[in-house]
Write an enzyme that holds these catalytic residues in place. Structure first.
Site, mmCIF file in Angstrom:
data_model
loop_
_atom_site.group_PDB
_atom_site.id
_atom_site.type_symbol
_atom_site.label_atom_id
_atom_site.label_comp_id
_atom_site.label_asym_id
_atom_site.label_seq_id
_atom_site.Cartn_x
_atom_site.Cartn_y
_atom_site.Cartn_z
ATOM 1 C CE1 TYR A 99 -2.933 -3.114 0.166
ATOM 2 C CE2 TYR A 99 -3.372 -2.683 2.478
ATOM 3 C CZ TYR A 99 -3.558 -3.454 1.341
ATOM 4 O OH TYR A 99 -4.380 -4.556 1.392
ATOM 5 C CG HIS A 120 -0.889 -8.696 -0.322
ATOM 6 N ND1 HIS A 120 -0.490 -7.389 -0.242
ATOM 7 C CD2 HIS A 120 -2.240 -8.639 -0.463
ATOM 8 C CE1 HIS A 120 -1.539 -6.593 -0.318
ATOM 9 N NE2 HIS A 120 -2.612 -7.323 -0.465
HETATM 10 P P1 NAP Z 1 -13.857 -1.004 1.386
HETATM 11 O O1 NAP Z 1 -13.422 -0.954 2.782
HETATM 12 O O2 NAP Z 1 -14.917 -1.963 0.994
HETATM 13 O O3 NAP Z 1 -14.327 0.435 0.895
HETATM 14 C C1 NAP Z 1 -13.549 1.589 1.094
HETATM 15 C C2 NAP Z 1 -14.307 2.766 0.467
HETATM 16 O O4 NAP Z 1 -15.569 2.900 1.139
HETATM 17 C C3 NAP Z 1 -13.580 4.097 0.645
HETATM 18 O O5 NAP Z 1 -13.813 4.832 -0.527
HETATM 19 C C4 NAP Z 1 -14.290 4.746 1.829
HETATM 20 O O6 NAP Z 1 -14.301 6.153 1.748
HETATM 21 C C5 NAP Z 1 -15.695 4.210 1.653
HETATM 22 N N1 NAP Z 1 -16.418 4.145 2.934
HETATM 23 C C6 NAP Z 1 -15.953 3.733 4.126
HETATM 24 N N2 NAP Z 1 -16.902 3.798 5.064
HETATM 25 C C7 NAP Z 1 -18.010 4.249 4.436
HETATM 26 C C8 NAP Z 1 -19.326 4.559 4.869
HETATM 27 N N3 NAP Z 1 -19.686 4.397 6.140
HETATM 28 N N4 NAP Z 1 -20.218 5.029 3.952
HETATM 29 C C9 NAP Z 1 -19.865 5.205 2.666
HETATM 30 N N5 NAP Z 1 -18.627 4.941 2.196
HETATM 31 C C10 NAP Z 1 -17.716 4.473 3.077
HETATM 32 O O7 NAP Z 1 -12.633 -1.271 0.388
HETATM 33 P P2 NAP Z 1 -11.080 -1.602 0.528
HETATM 34 O O8 NAP Z 1 -10.320 -0.442 1.016
HETATM 35 O O9 NAP Z 1 -10.698 -2.226 -0.771
HETATM 36 O O10 NAP Z 1 -11.030 -2.794 1.606
HETATM 37 C C11 NAP Z 1 -10.814 -2.596 2.979
HETATM 38 C C12 NAP Z 1 -9.410 -2.979 3.391
HETATM 39 O O11 NAP Z 1 -9.177 -4.351 3.124
HETATM 40 C C13 NAP Z 1 -8.313 -2.279 2.595
HETATM 41 O O12 NAP Z 1 -8.169 -0.928 2.950
HETATM 42 C C14 NAP Z 1 -7.140 -3.162 2.909
HETATM 43 O O13 NAP Z 1 -6.637 -2.885 4.205
HETATM 44 C C15 NAP Z 1 -7.787 -4.538 2.830
HETATM 45 N N6 NAP Z 1 -7.681 -5.174 1.495
HETATM 46 C C16 NAP Z 1 -6.934 -6.305 1.383
HETATM 47 C C17 NAP Z 1 -6.783 -6.912 0.143
HETATM 48 C C18 NAP Z 1 -5.943 -8.159 0.025
HETATM 49 O O14 NAP Z 1 -5.620 -8.572 -1.092
HETATM 50 N N7 NAP Z 1 -5.610 -8.788 1.120
HETATM 51 C C19 NAP Z 1 -7.417 -6.386 -0.997
HETATM 52 C C20 NAP Z 1 -8.202 -5.239 -0.846
HETATM 53 C C21 NAP Z 1 -8.329 -4.658 0.396
HETATM 54 P P3 NAP Z 1 -13.351 7.150 2.596
HETATM 55 O O15 NAP Z 1 -11.980 6.526 2.604
HETATM 56 O O16 NAP Z 1 -13.442 8.410 1.851
HETATM 57 O O17 NAP Z 1 -13.892 7.279 3.995
#
Ligand code: NAP
Length: 277
Positions: free
Chosen positions: A53, A111
């Site tokens: 990241y 990962h």
């Molecule tokens: P997510 O958590 O599903 O969505 C994040 C998005 O949703 C951001 O744009 C955020 O906006 C928005 N959001 C958050 N809370 C909200 C709410 N209450 N209402 C409306 N919108 C909201 O997506 P993600 O970041 O892909 O997944 C979460 C975490 O999982 C990642 O950050 C990472 O740590 C991990 N991940 C791991 C892998 C892997 O391969 N292991 C892959 C993907 C993700 P704002 O930021 O503007 O608040």
């Protein structure tokens, strides 16, 4: 905050904090640090990050967020598959420790699966654990057949977690991966539990949210957290989002809610390859 018990007996909060895309823009850093600190204040003390990241930038944001409260946080970080050789994973972990400004990572994950044999990565993880640089290790994006293979590797049974894509719009793991992980006491972490925000505009979700007087995001998170052994790690850089997400911790969906959501977001009817971002 409900907690999930790891195989070691230690517990972690069922709702944590994601950090993908944090650390990418200098101007956003203070807000990102504040969002993580607010999450810690509210009990979402599991923070998920990765060397990938912002090429280490997100780990630096985490370091700033936990600098005076390291013991409160359970830090998860991940090694790139191309760094996951015996020597490579050890060196990558040491770089992550430096960026995180800490002496240990609580949970260190592969990962996704790459070219190095799982046995080699597991050997590195066991070395790091013996040296106190990581406390637990796990994997990410491993499908059922990979988990079976891992179980057959020396010390493969020490894997405590598999972090996978899981949200209303991506339910493939319900076919068999969830059960397989439960049988082996491998905690499942749901990543992108809000579908990166894309699943939140939906009539069924709105209806359930209105019934409970909460946001669609809270419903989407509570839906993943209906599995008592699953941890959800939404990423939120806005404080209002962090607060809204916490609502999920106290939200129990009813049978009616679940059947309305299942009609809009159907469960899998057959095995499908694990979805991955
Ligand atoms: P997510 O958590 O599903 O969505 C994040 C998005 O949703 C951001 O744009 C955020 O906006 C928005 N959001 C958050 N809370 C909200 C709410 N209450 N209402 C409306 N919108 C909201 O997506 P993600 O970041 O892909 O997944 C979460 C975490 O999982 C990642 O950050 C990472 O740590 C991990 N991940 C791991 C892998 C892997 O391969 N292991 C892959 C993907 C993700 P704002 O930021 O503007 O608040």
């Amino acid at each position: 905050m409900r907690r999930v018990t790891l195989r070691s007996g230690e517990t972690v909060p069922q709702l944590g904090l994601g950090t993908w895309h944090m650390g990418e823009q200098r101007g956003q850093r203070a807000a990102e640090v504040d969002a993580l600190r607010l999450g810690l204040d509210l009990g979402m003390t599991l923070i998920d990050t990765a060397e990938m990241y912002a090429e280490g930038g997100a780990e630096e944001v985490v370091a700033e967020a936990v600098k005076d409260r390291r013991d409160e946080a359970f830090i998860v970080s991940k090694v790139y598959p191309h760094n996951a050789s015996k020597a490579g994973a050890i060196a990558a972990c040491e770089r992550s420790l430096k960026r995180l400004k800490t002496d240990r990572i609580d949970l260190y994950l592969l990962h996704w699966r790459g070219a190095y044999p799982l046995a080699e990565t597991v050997a590195a993880f066991e070395r790091l654990k013996a040296d106190g640089k990581i406390r637990h290790w796990g994997v990410s994006n491993l499908d059922t057949d990979d988990m079976d293979e891992l179980a057959g590797v020396t010390n493969g049974g020490n894997c405590v977690s598999n972090q996978v894509l899981y949200h209303l719009g991506s339910r493939g793991i319900e076919w068999d991966l969830l059960d397989r992980c439960a049988e082996r006491k491998v905690m499942v972490m749901a990543y992108s539990p809000l579908g990166q925000g894309r699943i939140l505009r939906n009539t069924a979700l709105d209806k359930v949210a209105a019934r409970h007087g909460v946001s669609p995001a809270a419903v989407a998170l509570a839906w993943t957290m209906r599995h008592p052994h699953m941890v959800a790690i939404p990423k939120a850089s806005r404080p209002e989002h962090v607060r809204e997400n916490l609502v999920a911790a106290d939200l129990t969906l009813t049978a009616v809610d679940l059947s309305e959501l299942a009609a809009a977001f159907p469960p899998p009817k057959k095995a499908t390859p694990l979805g991955m971002l």
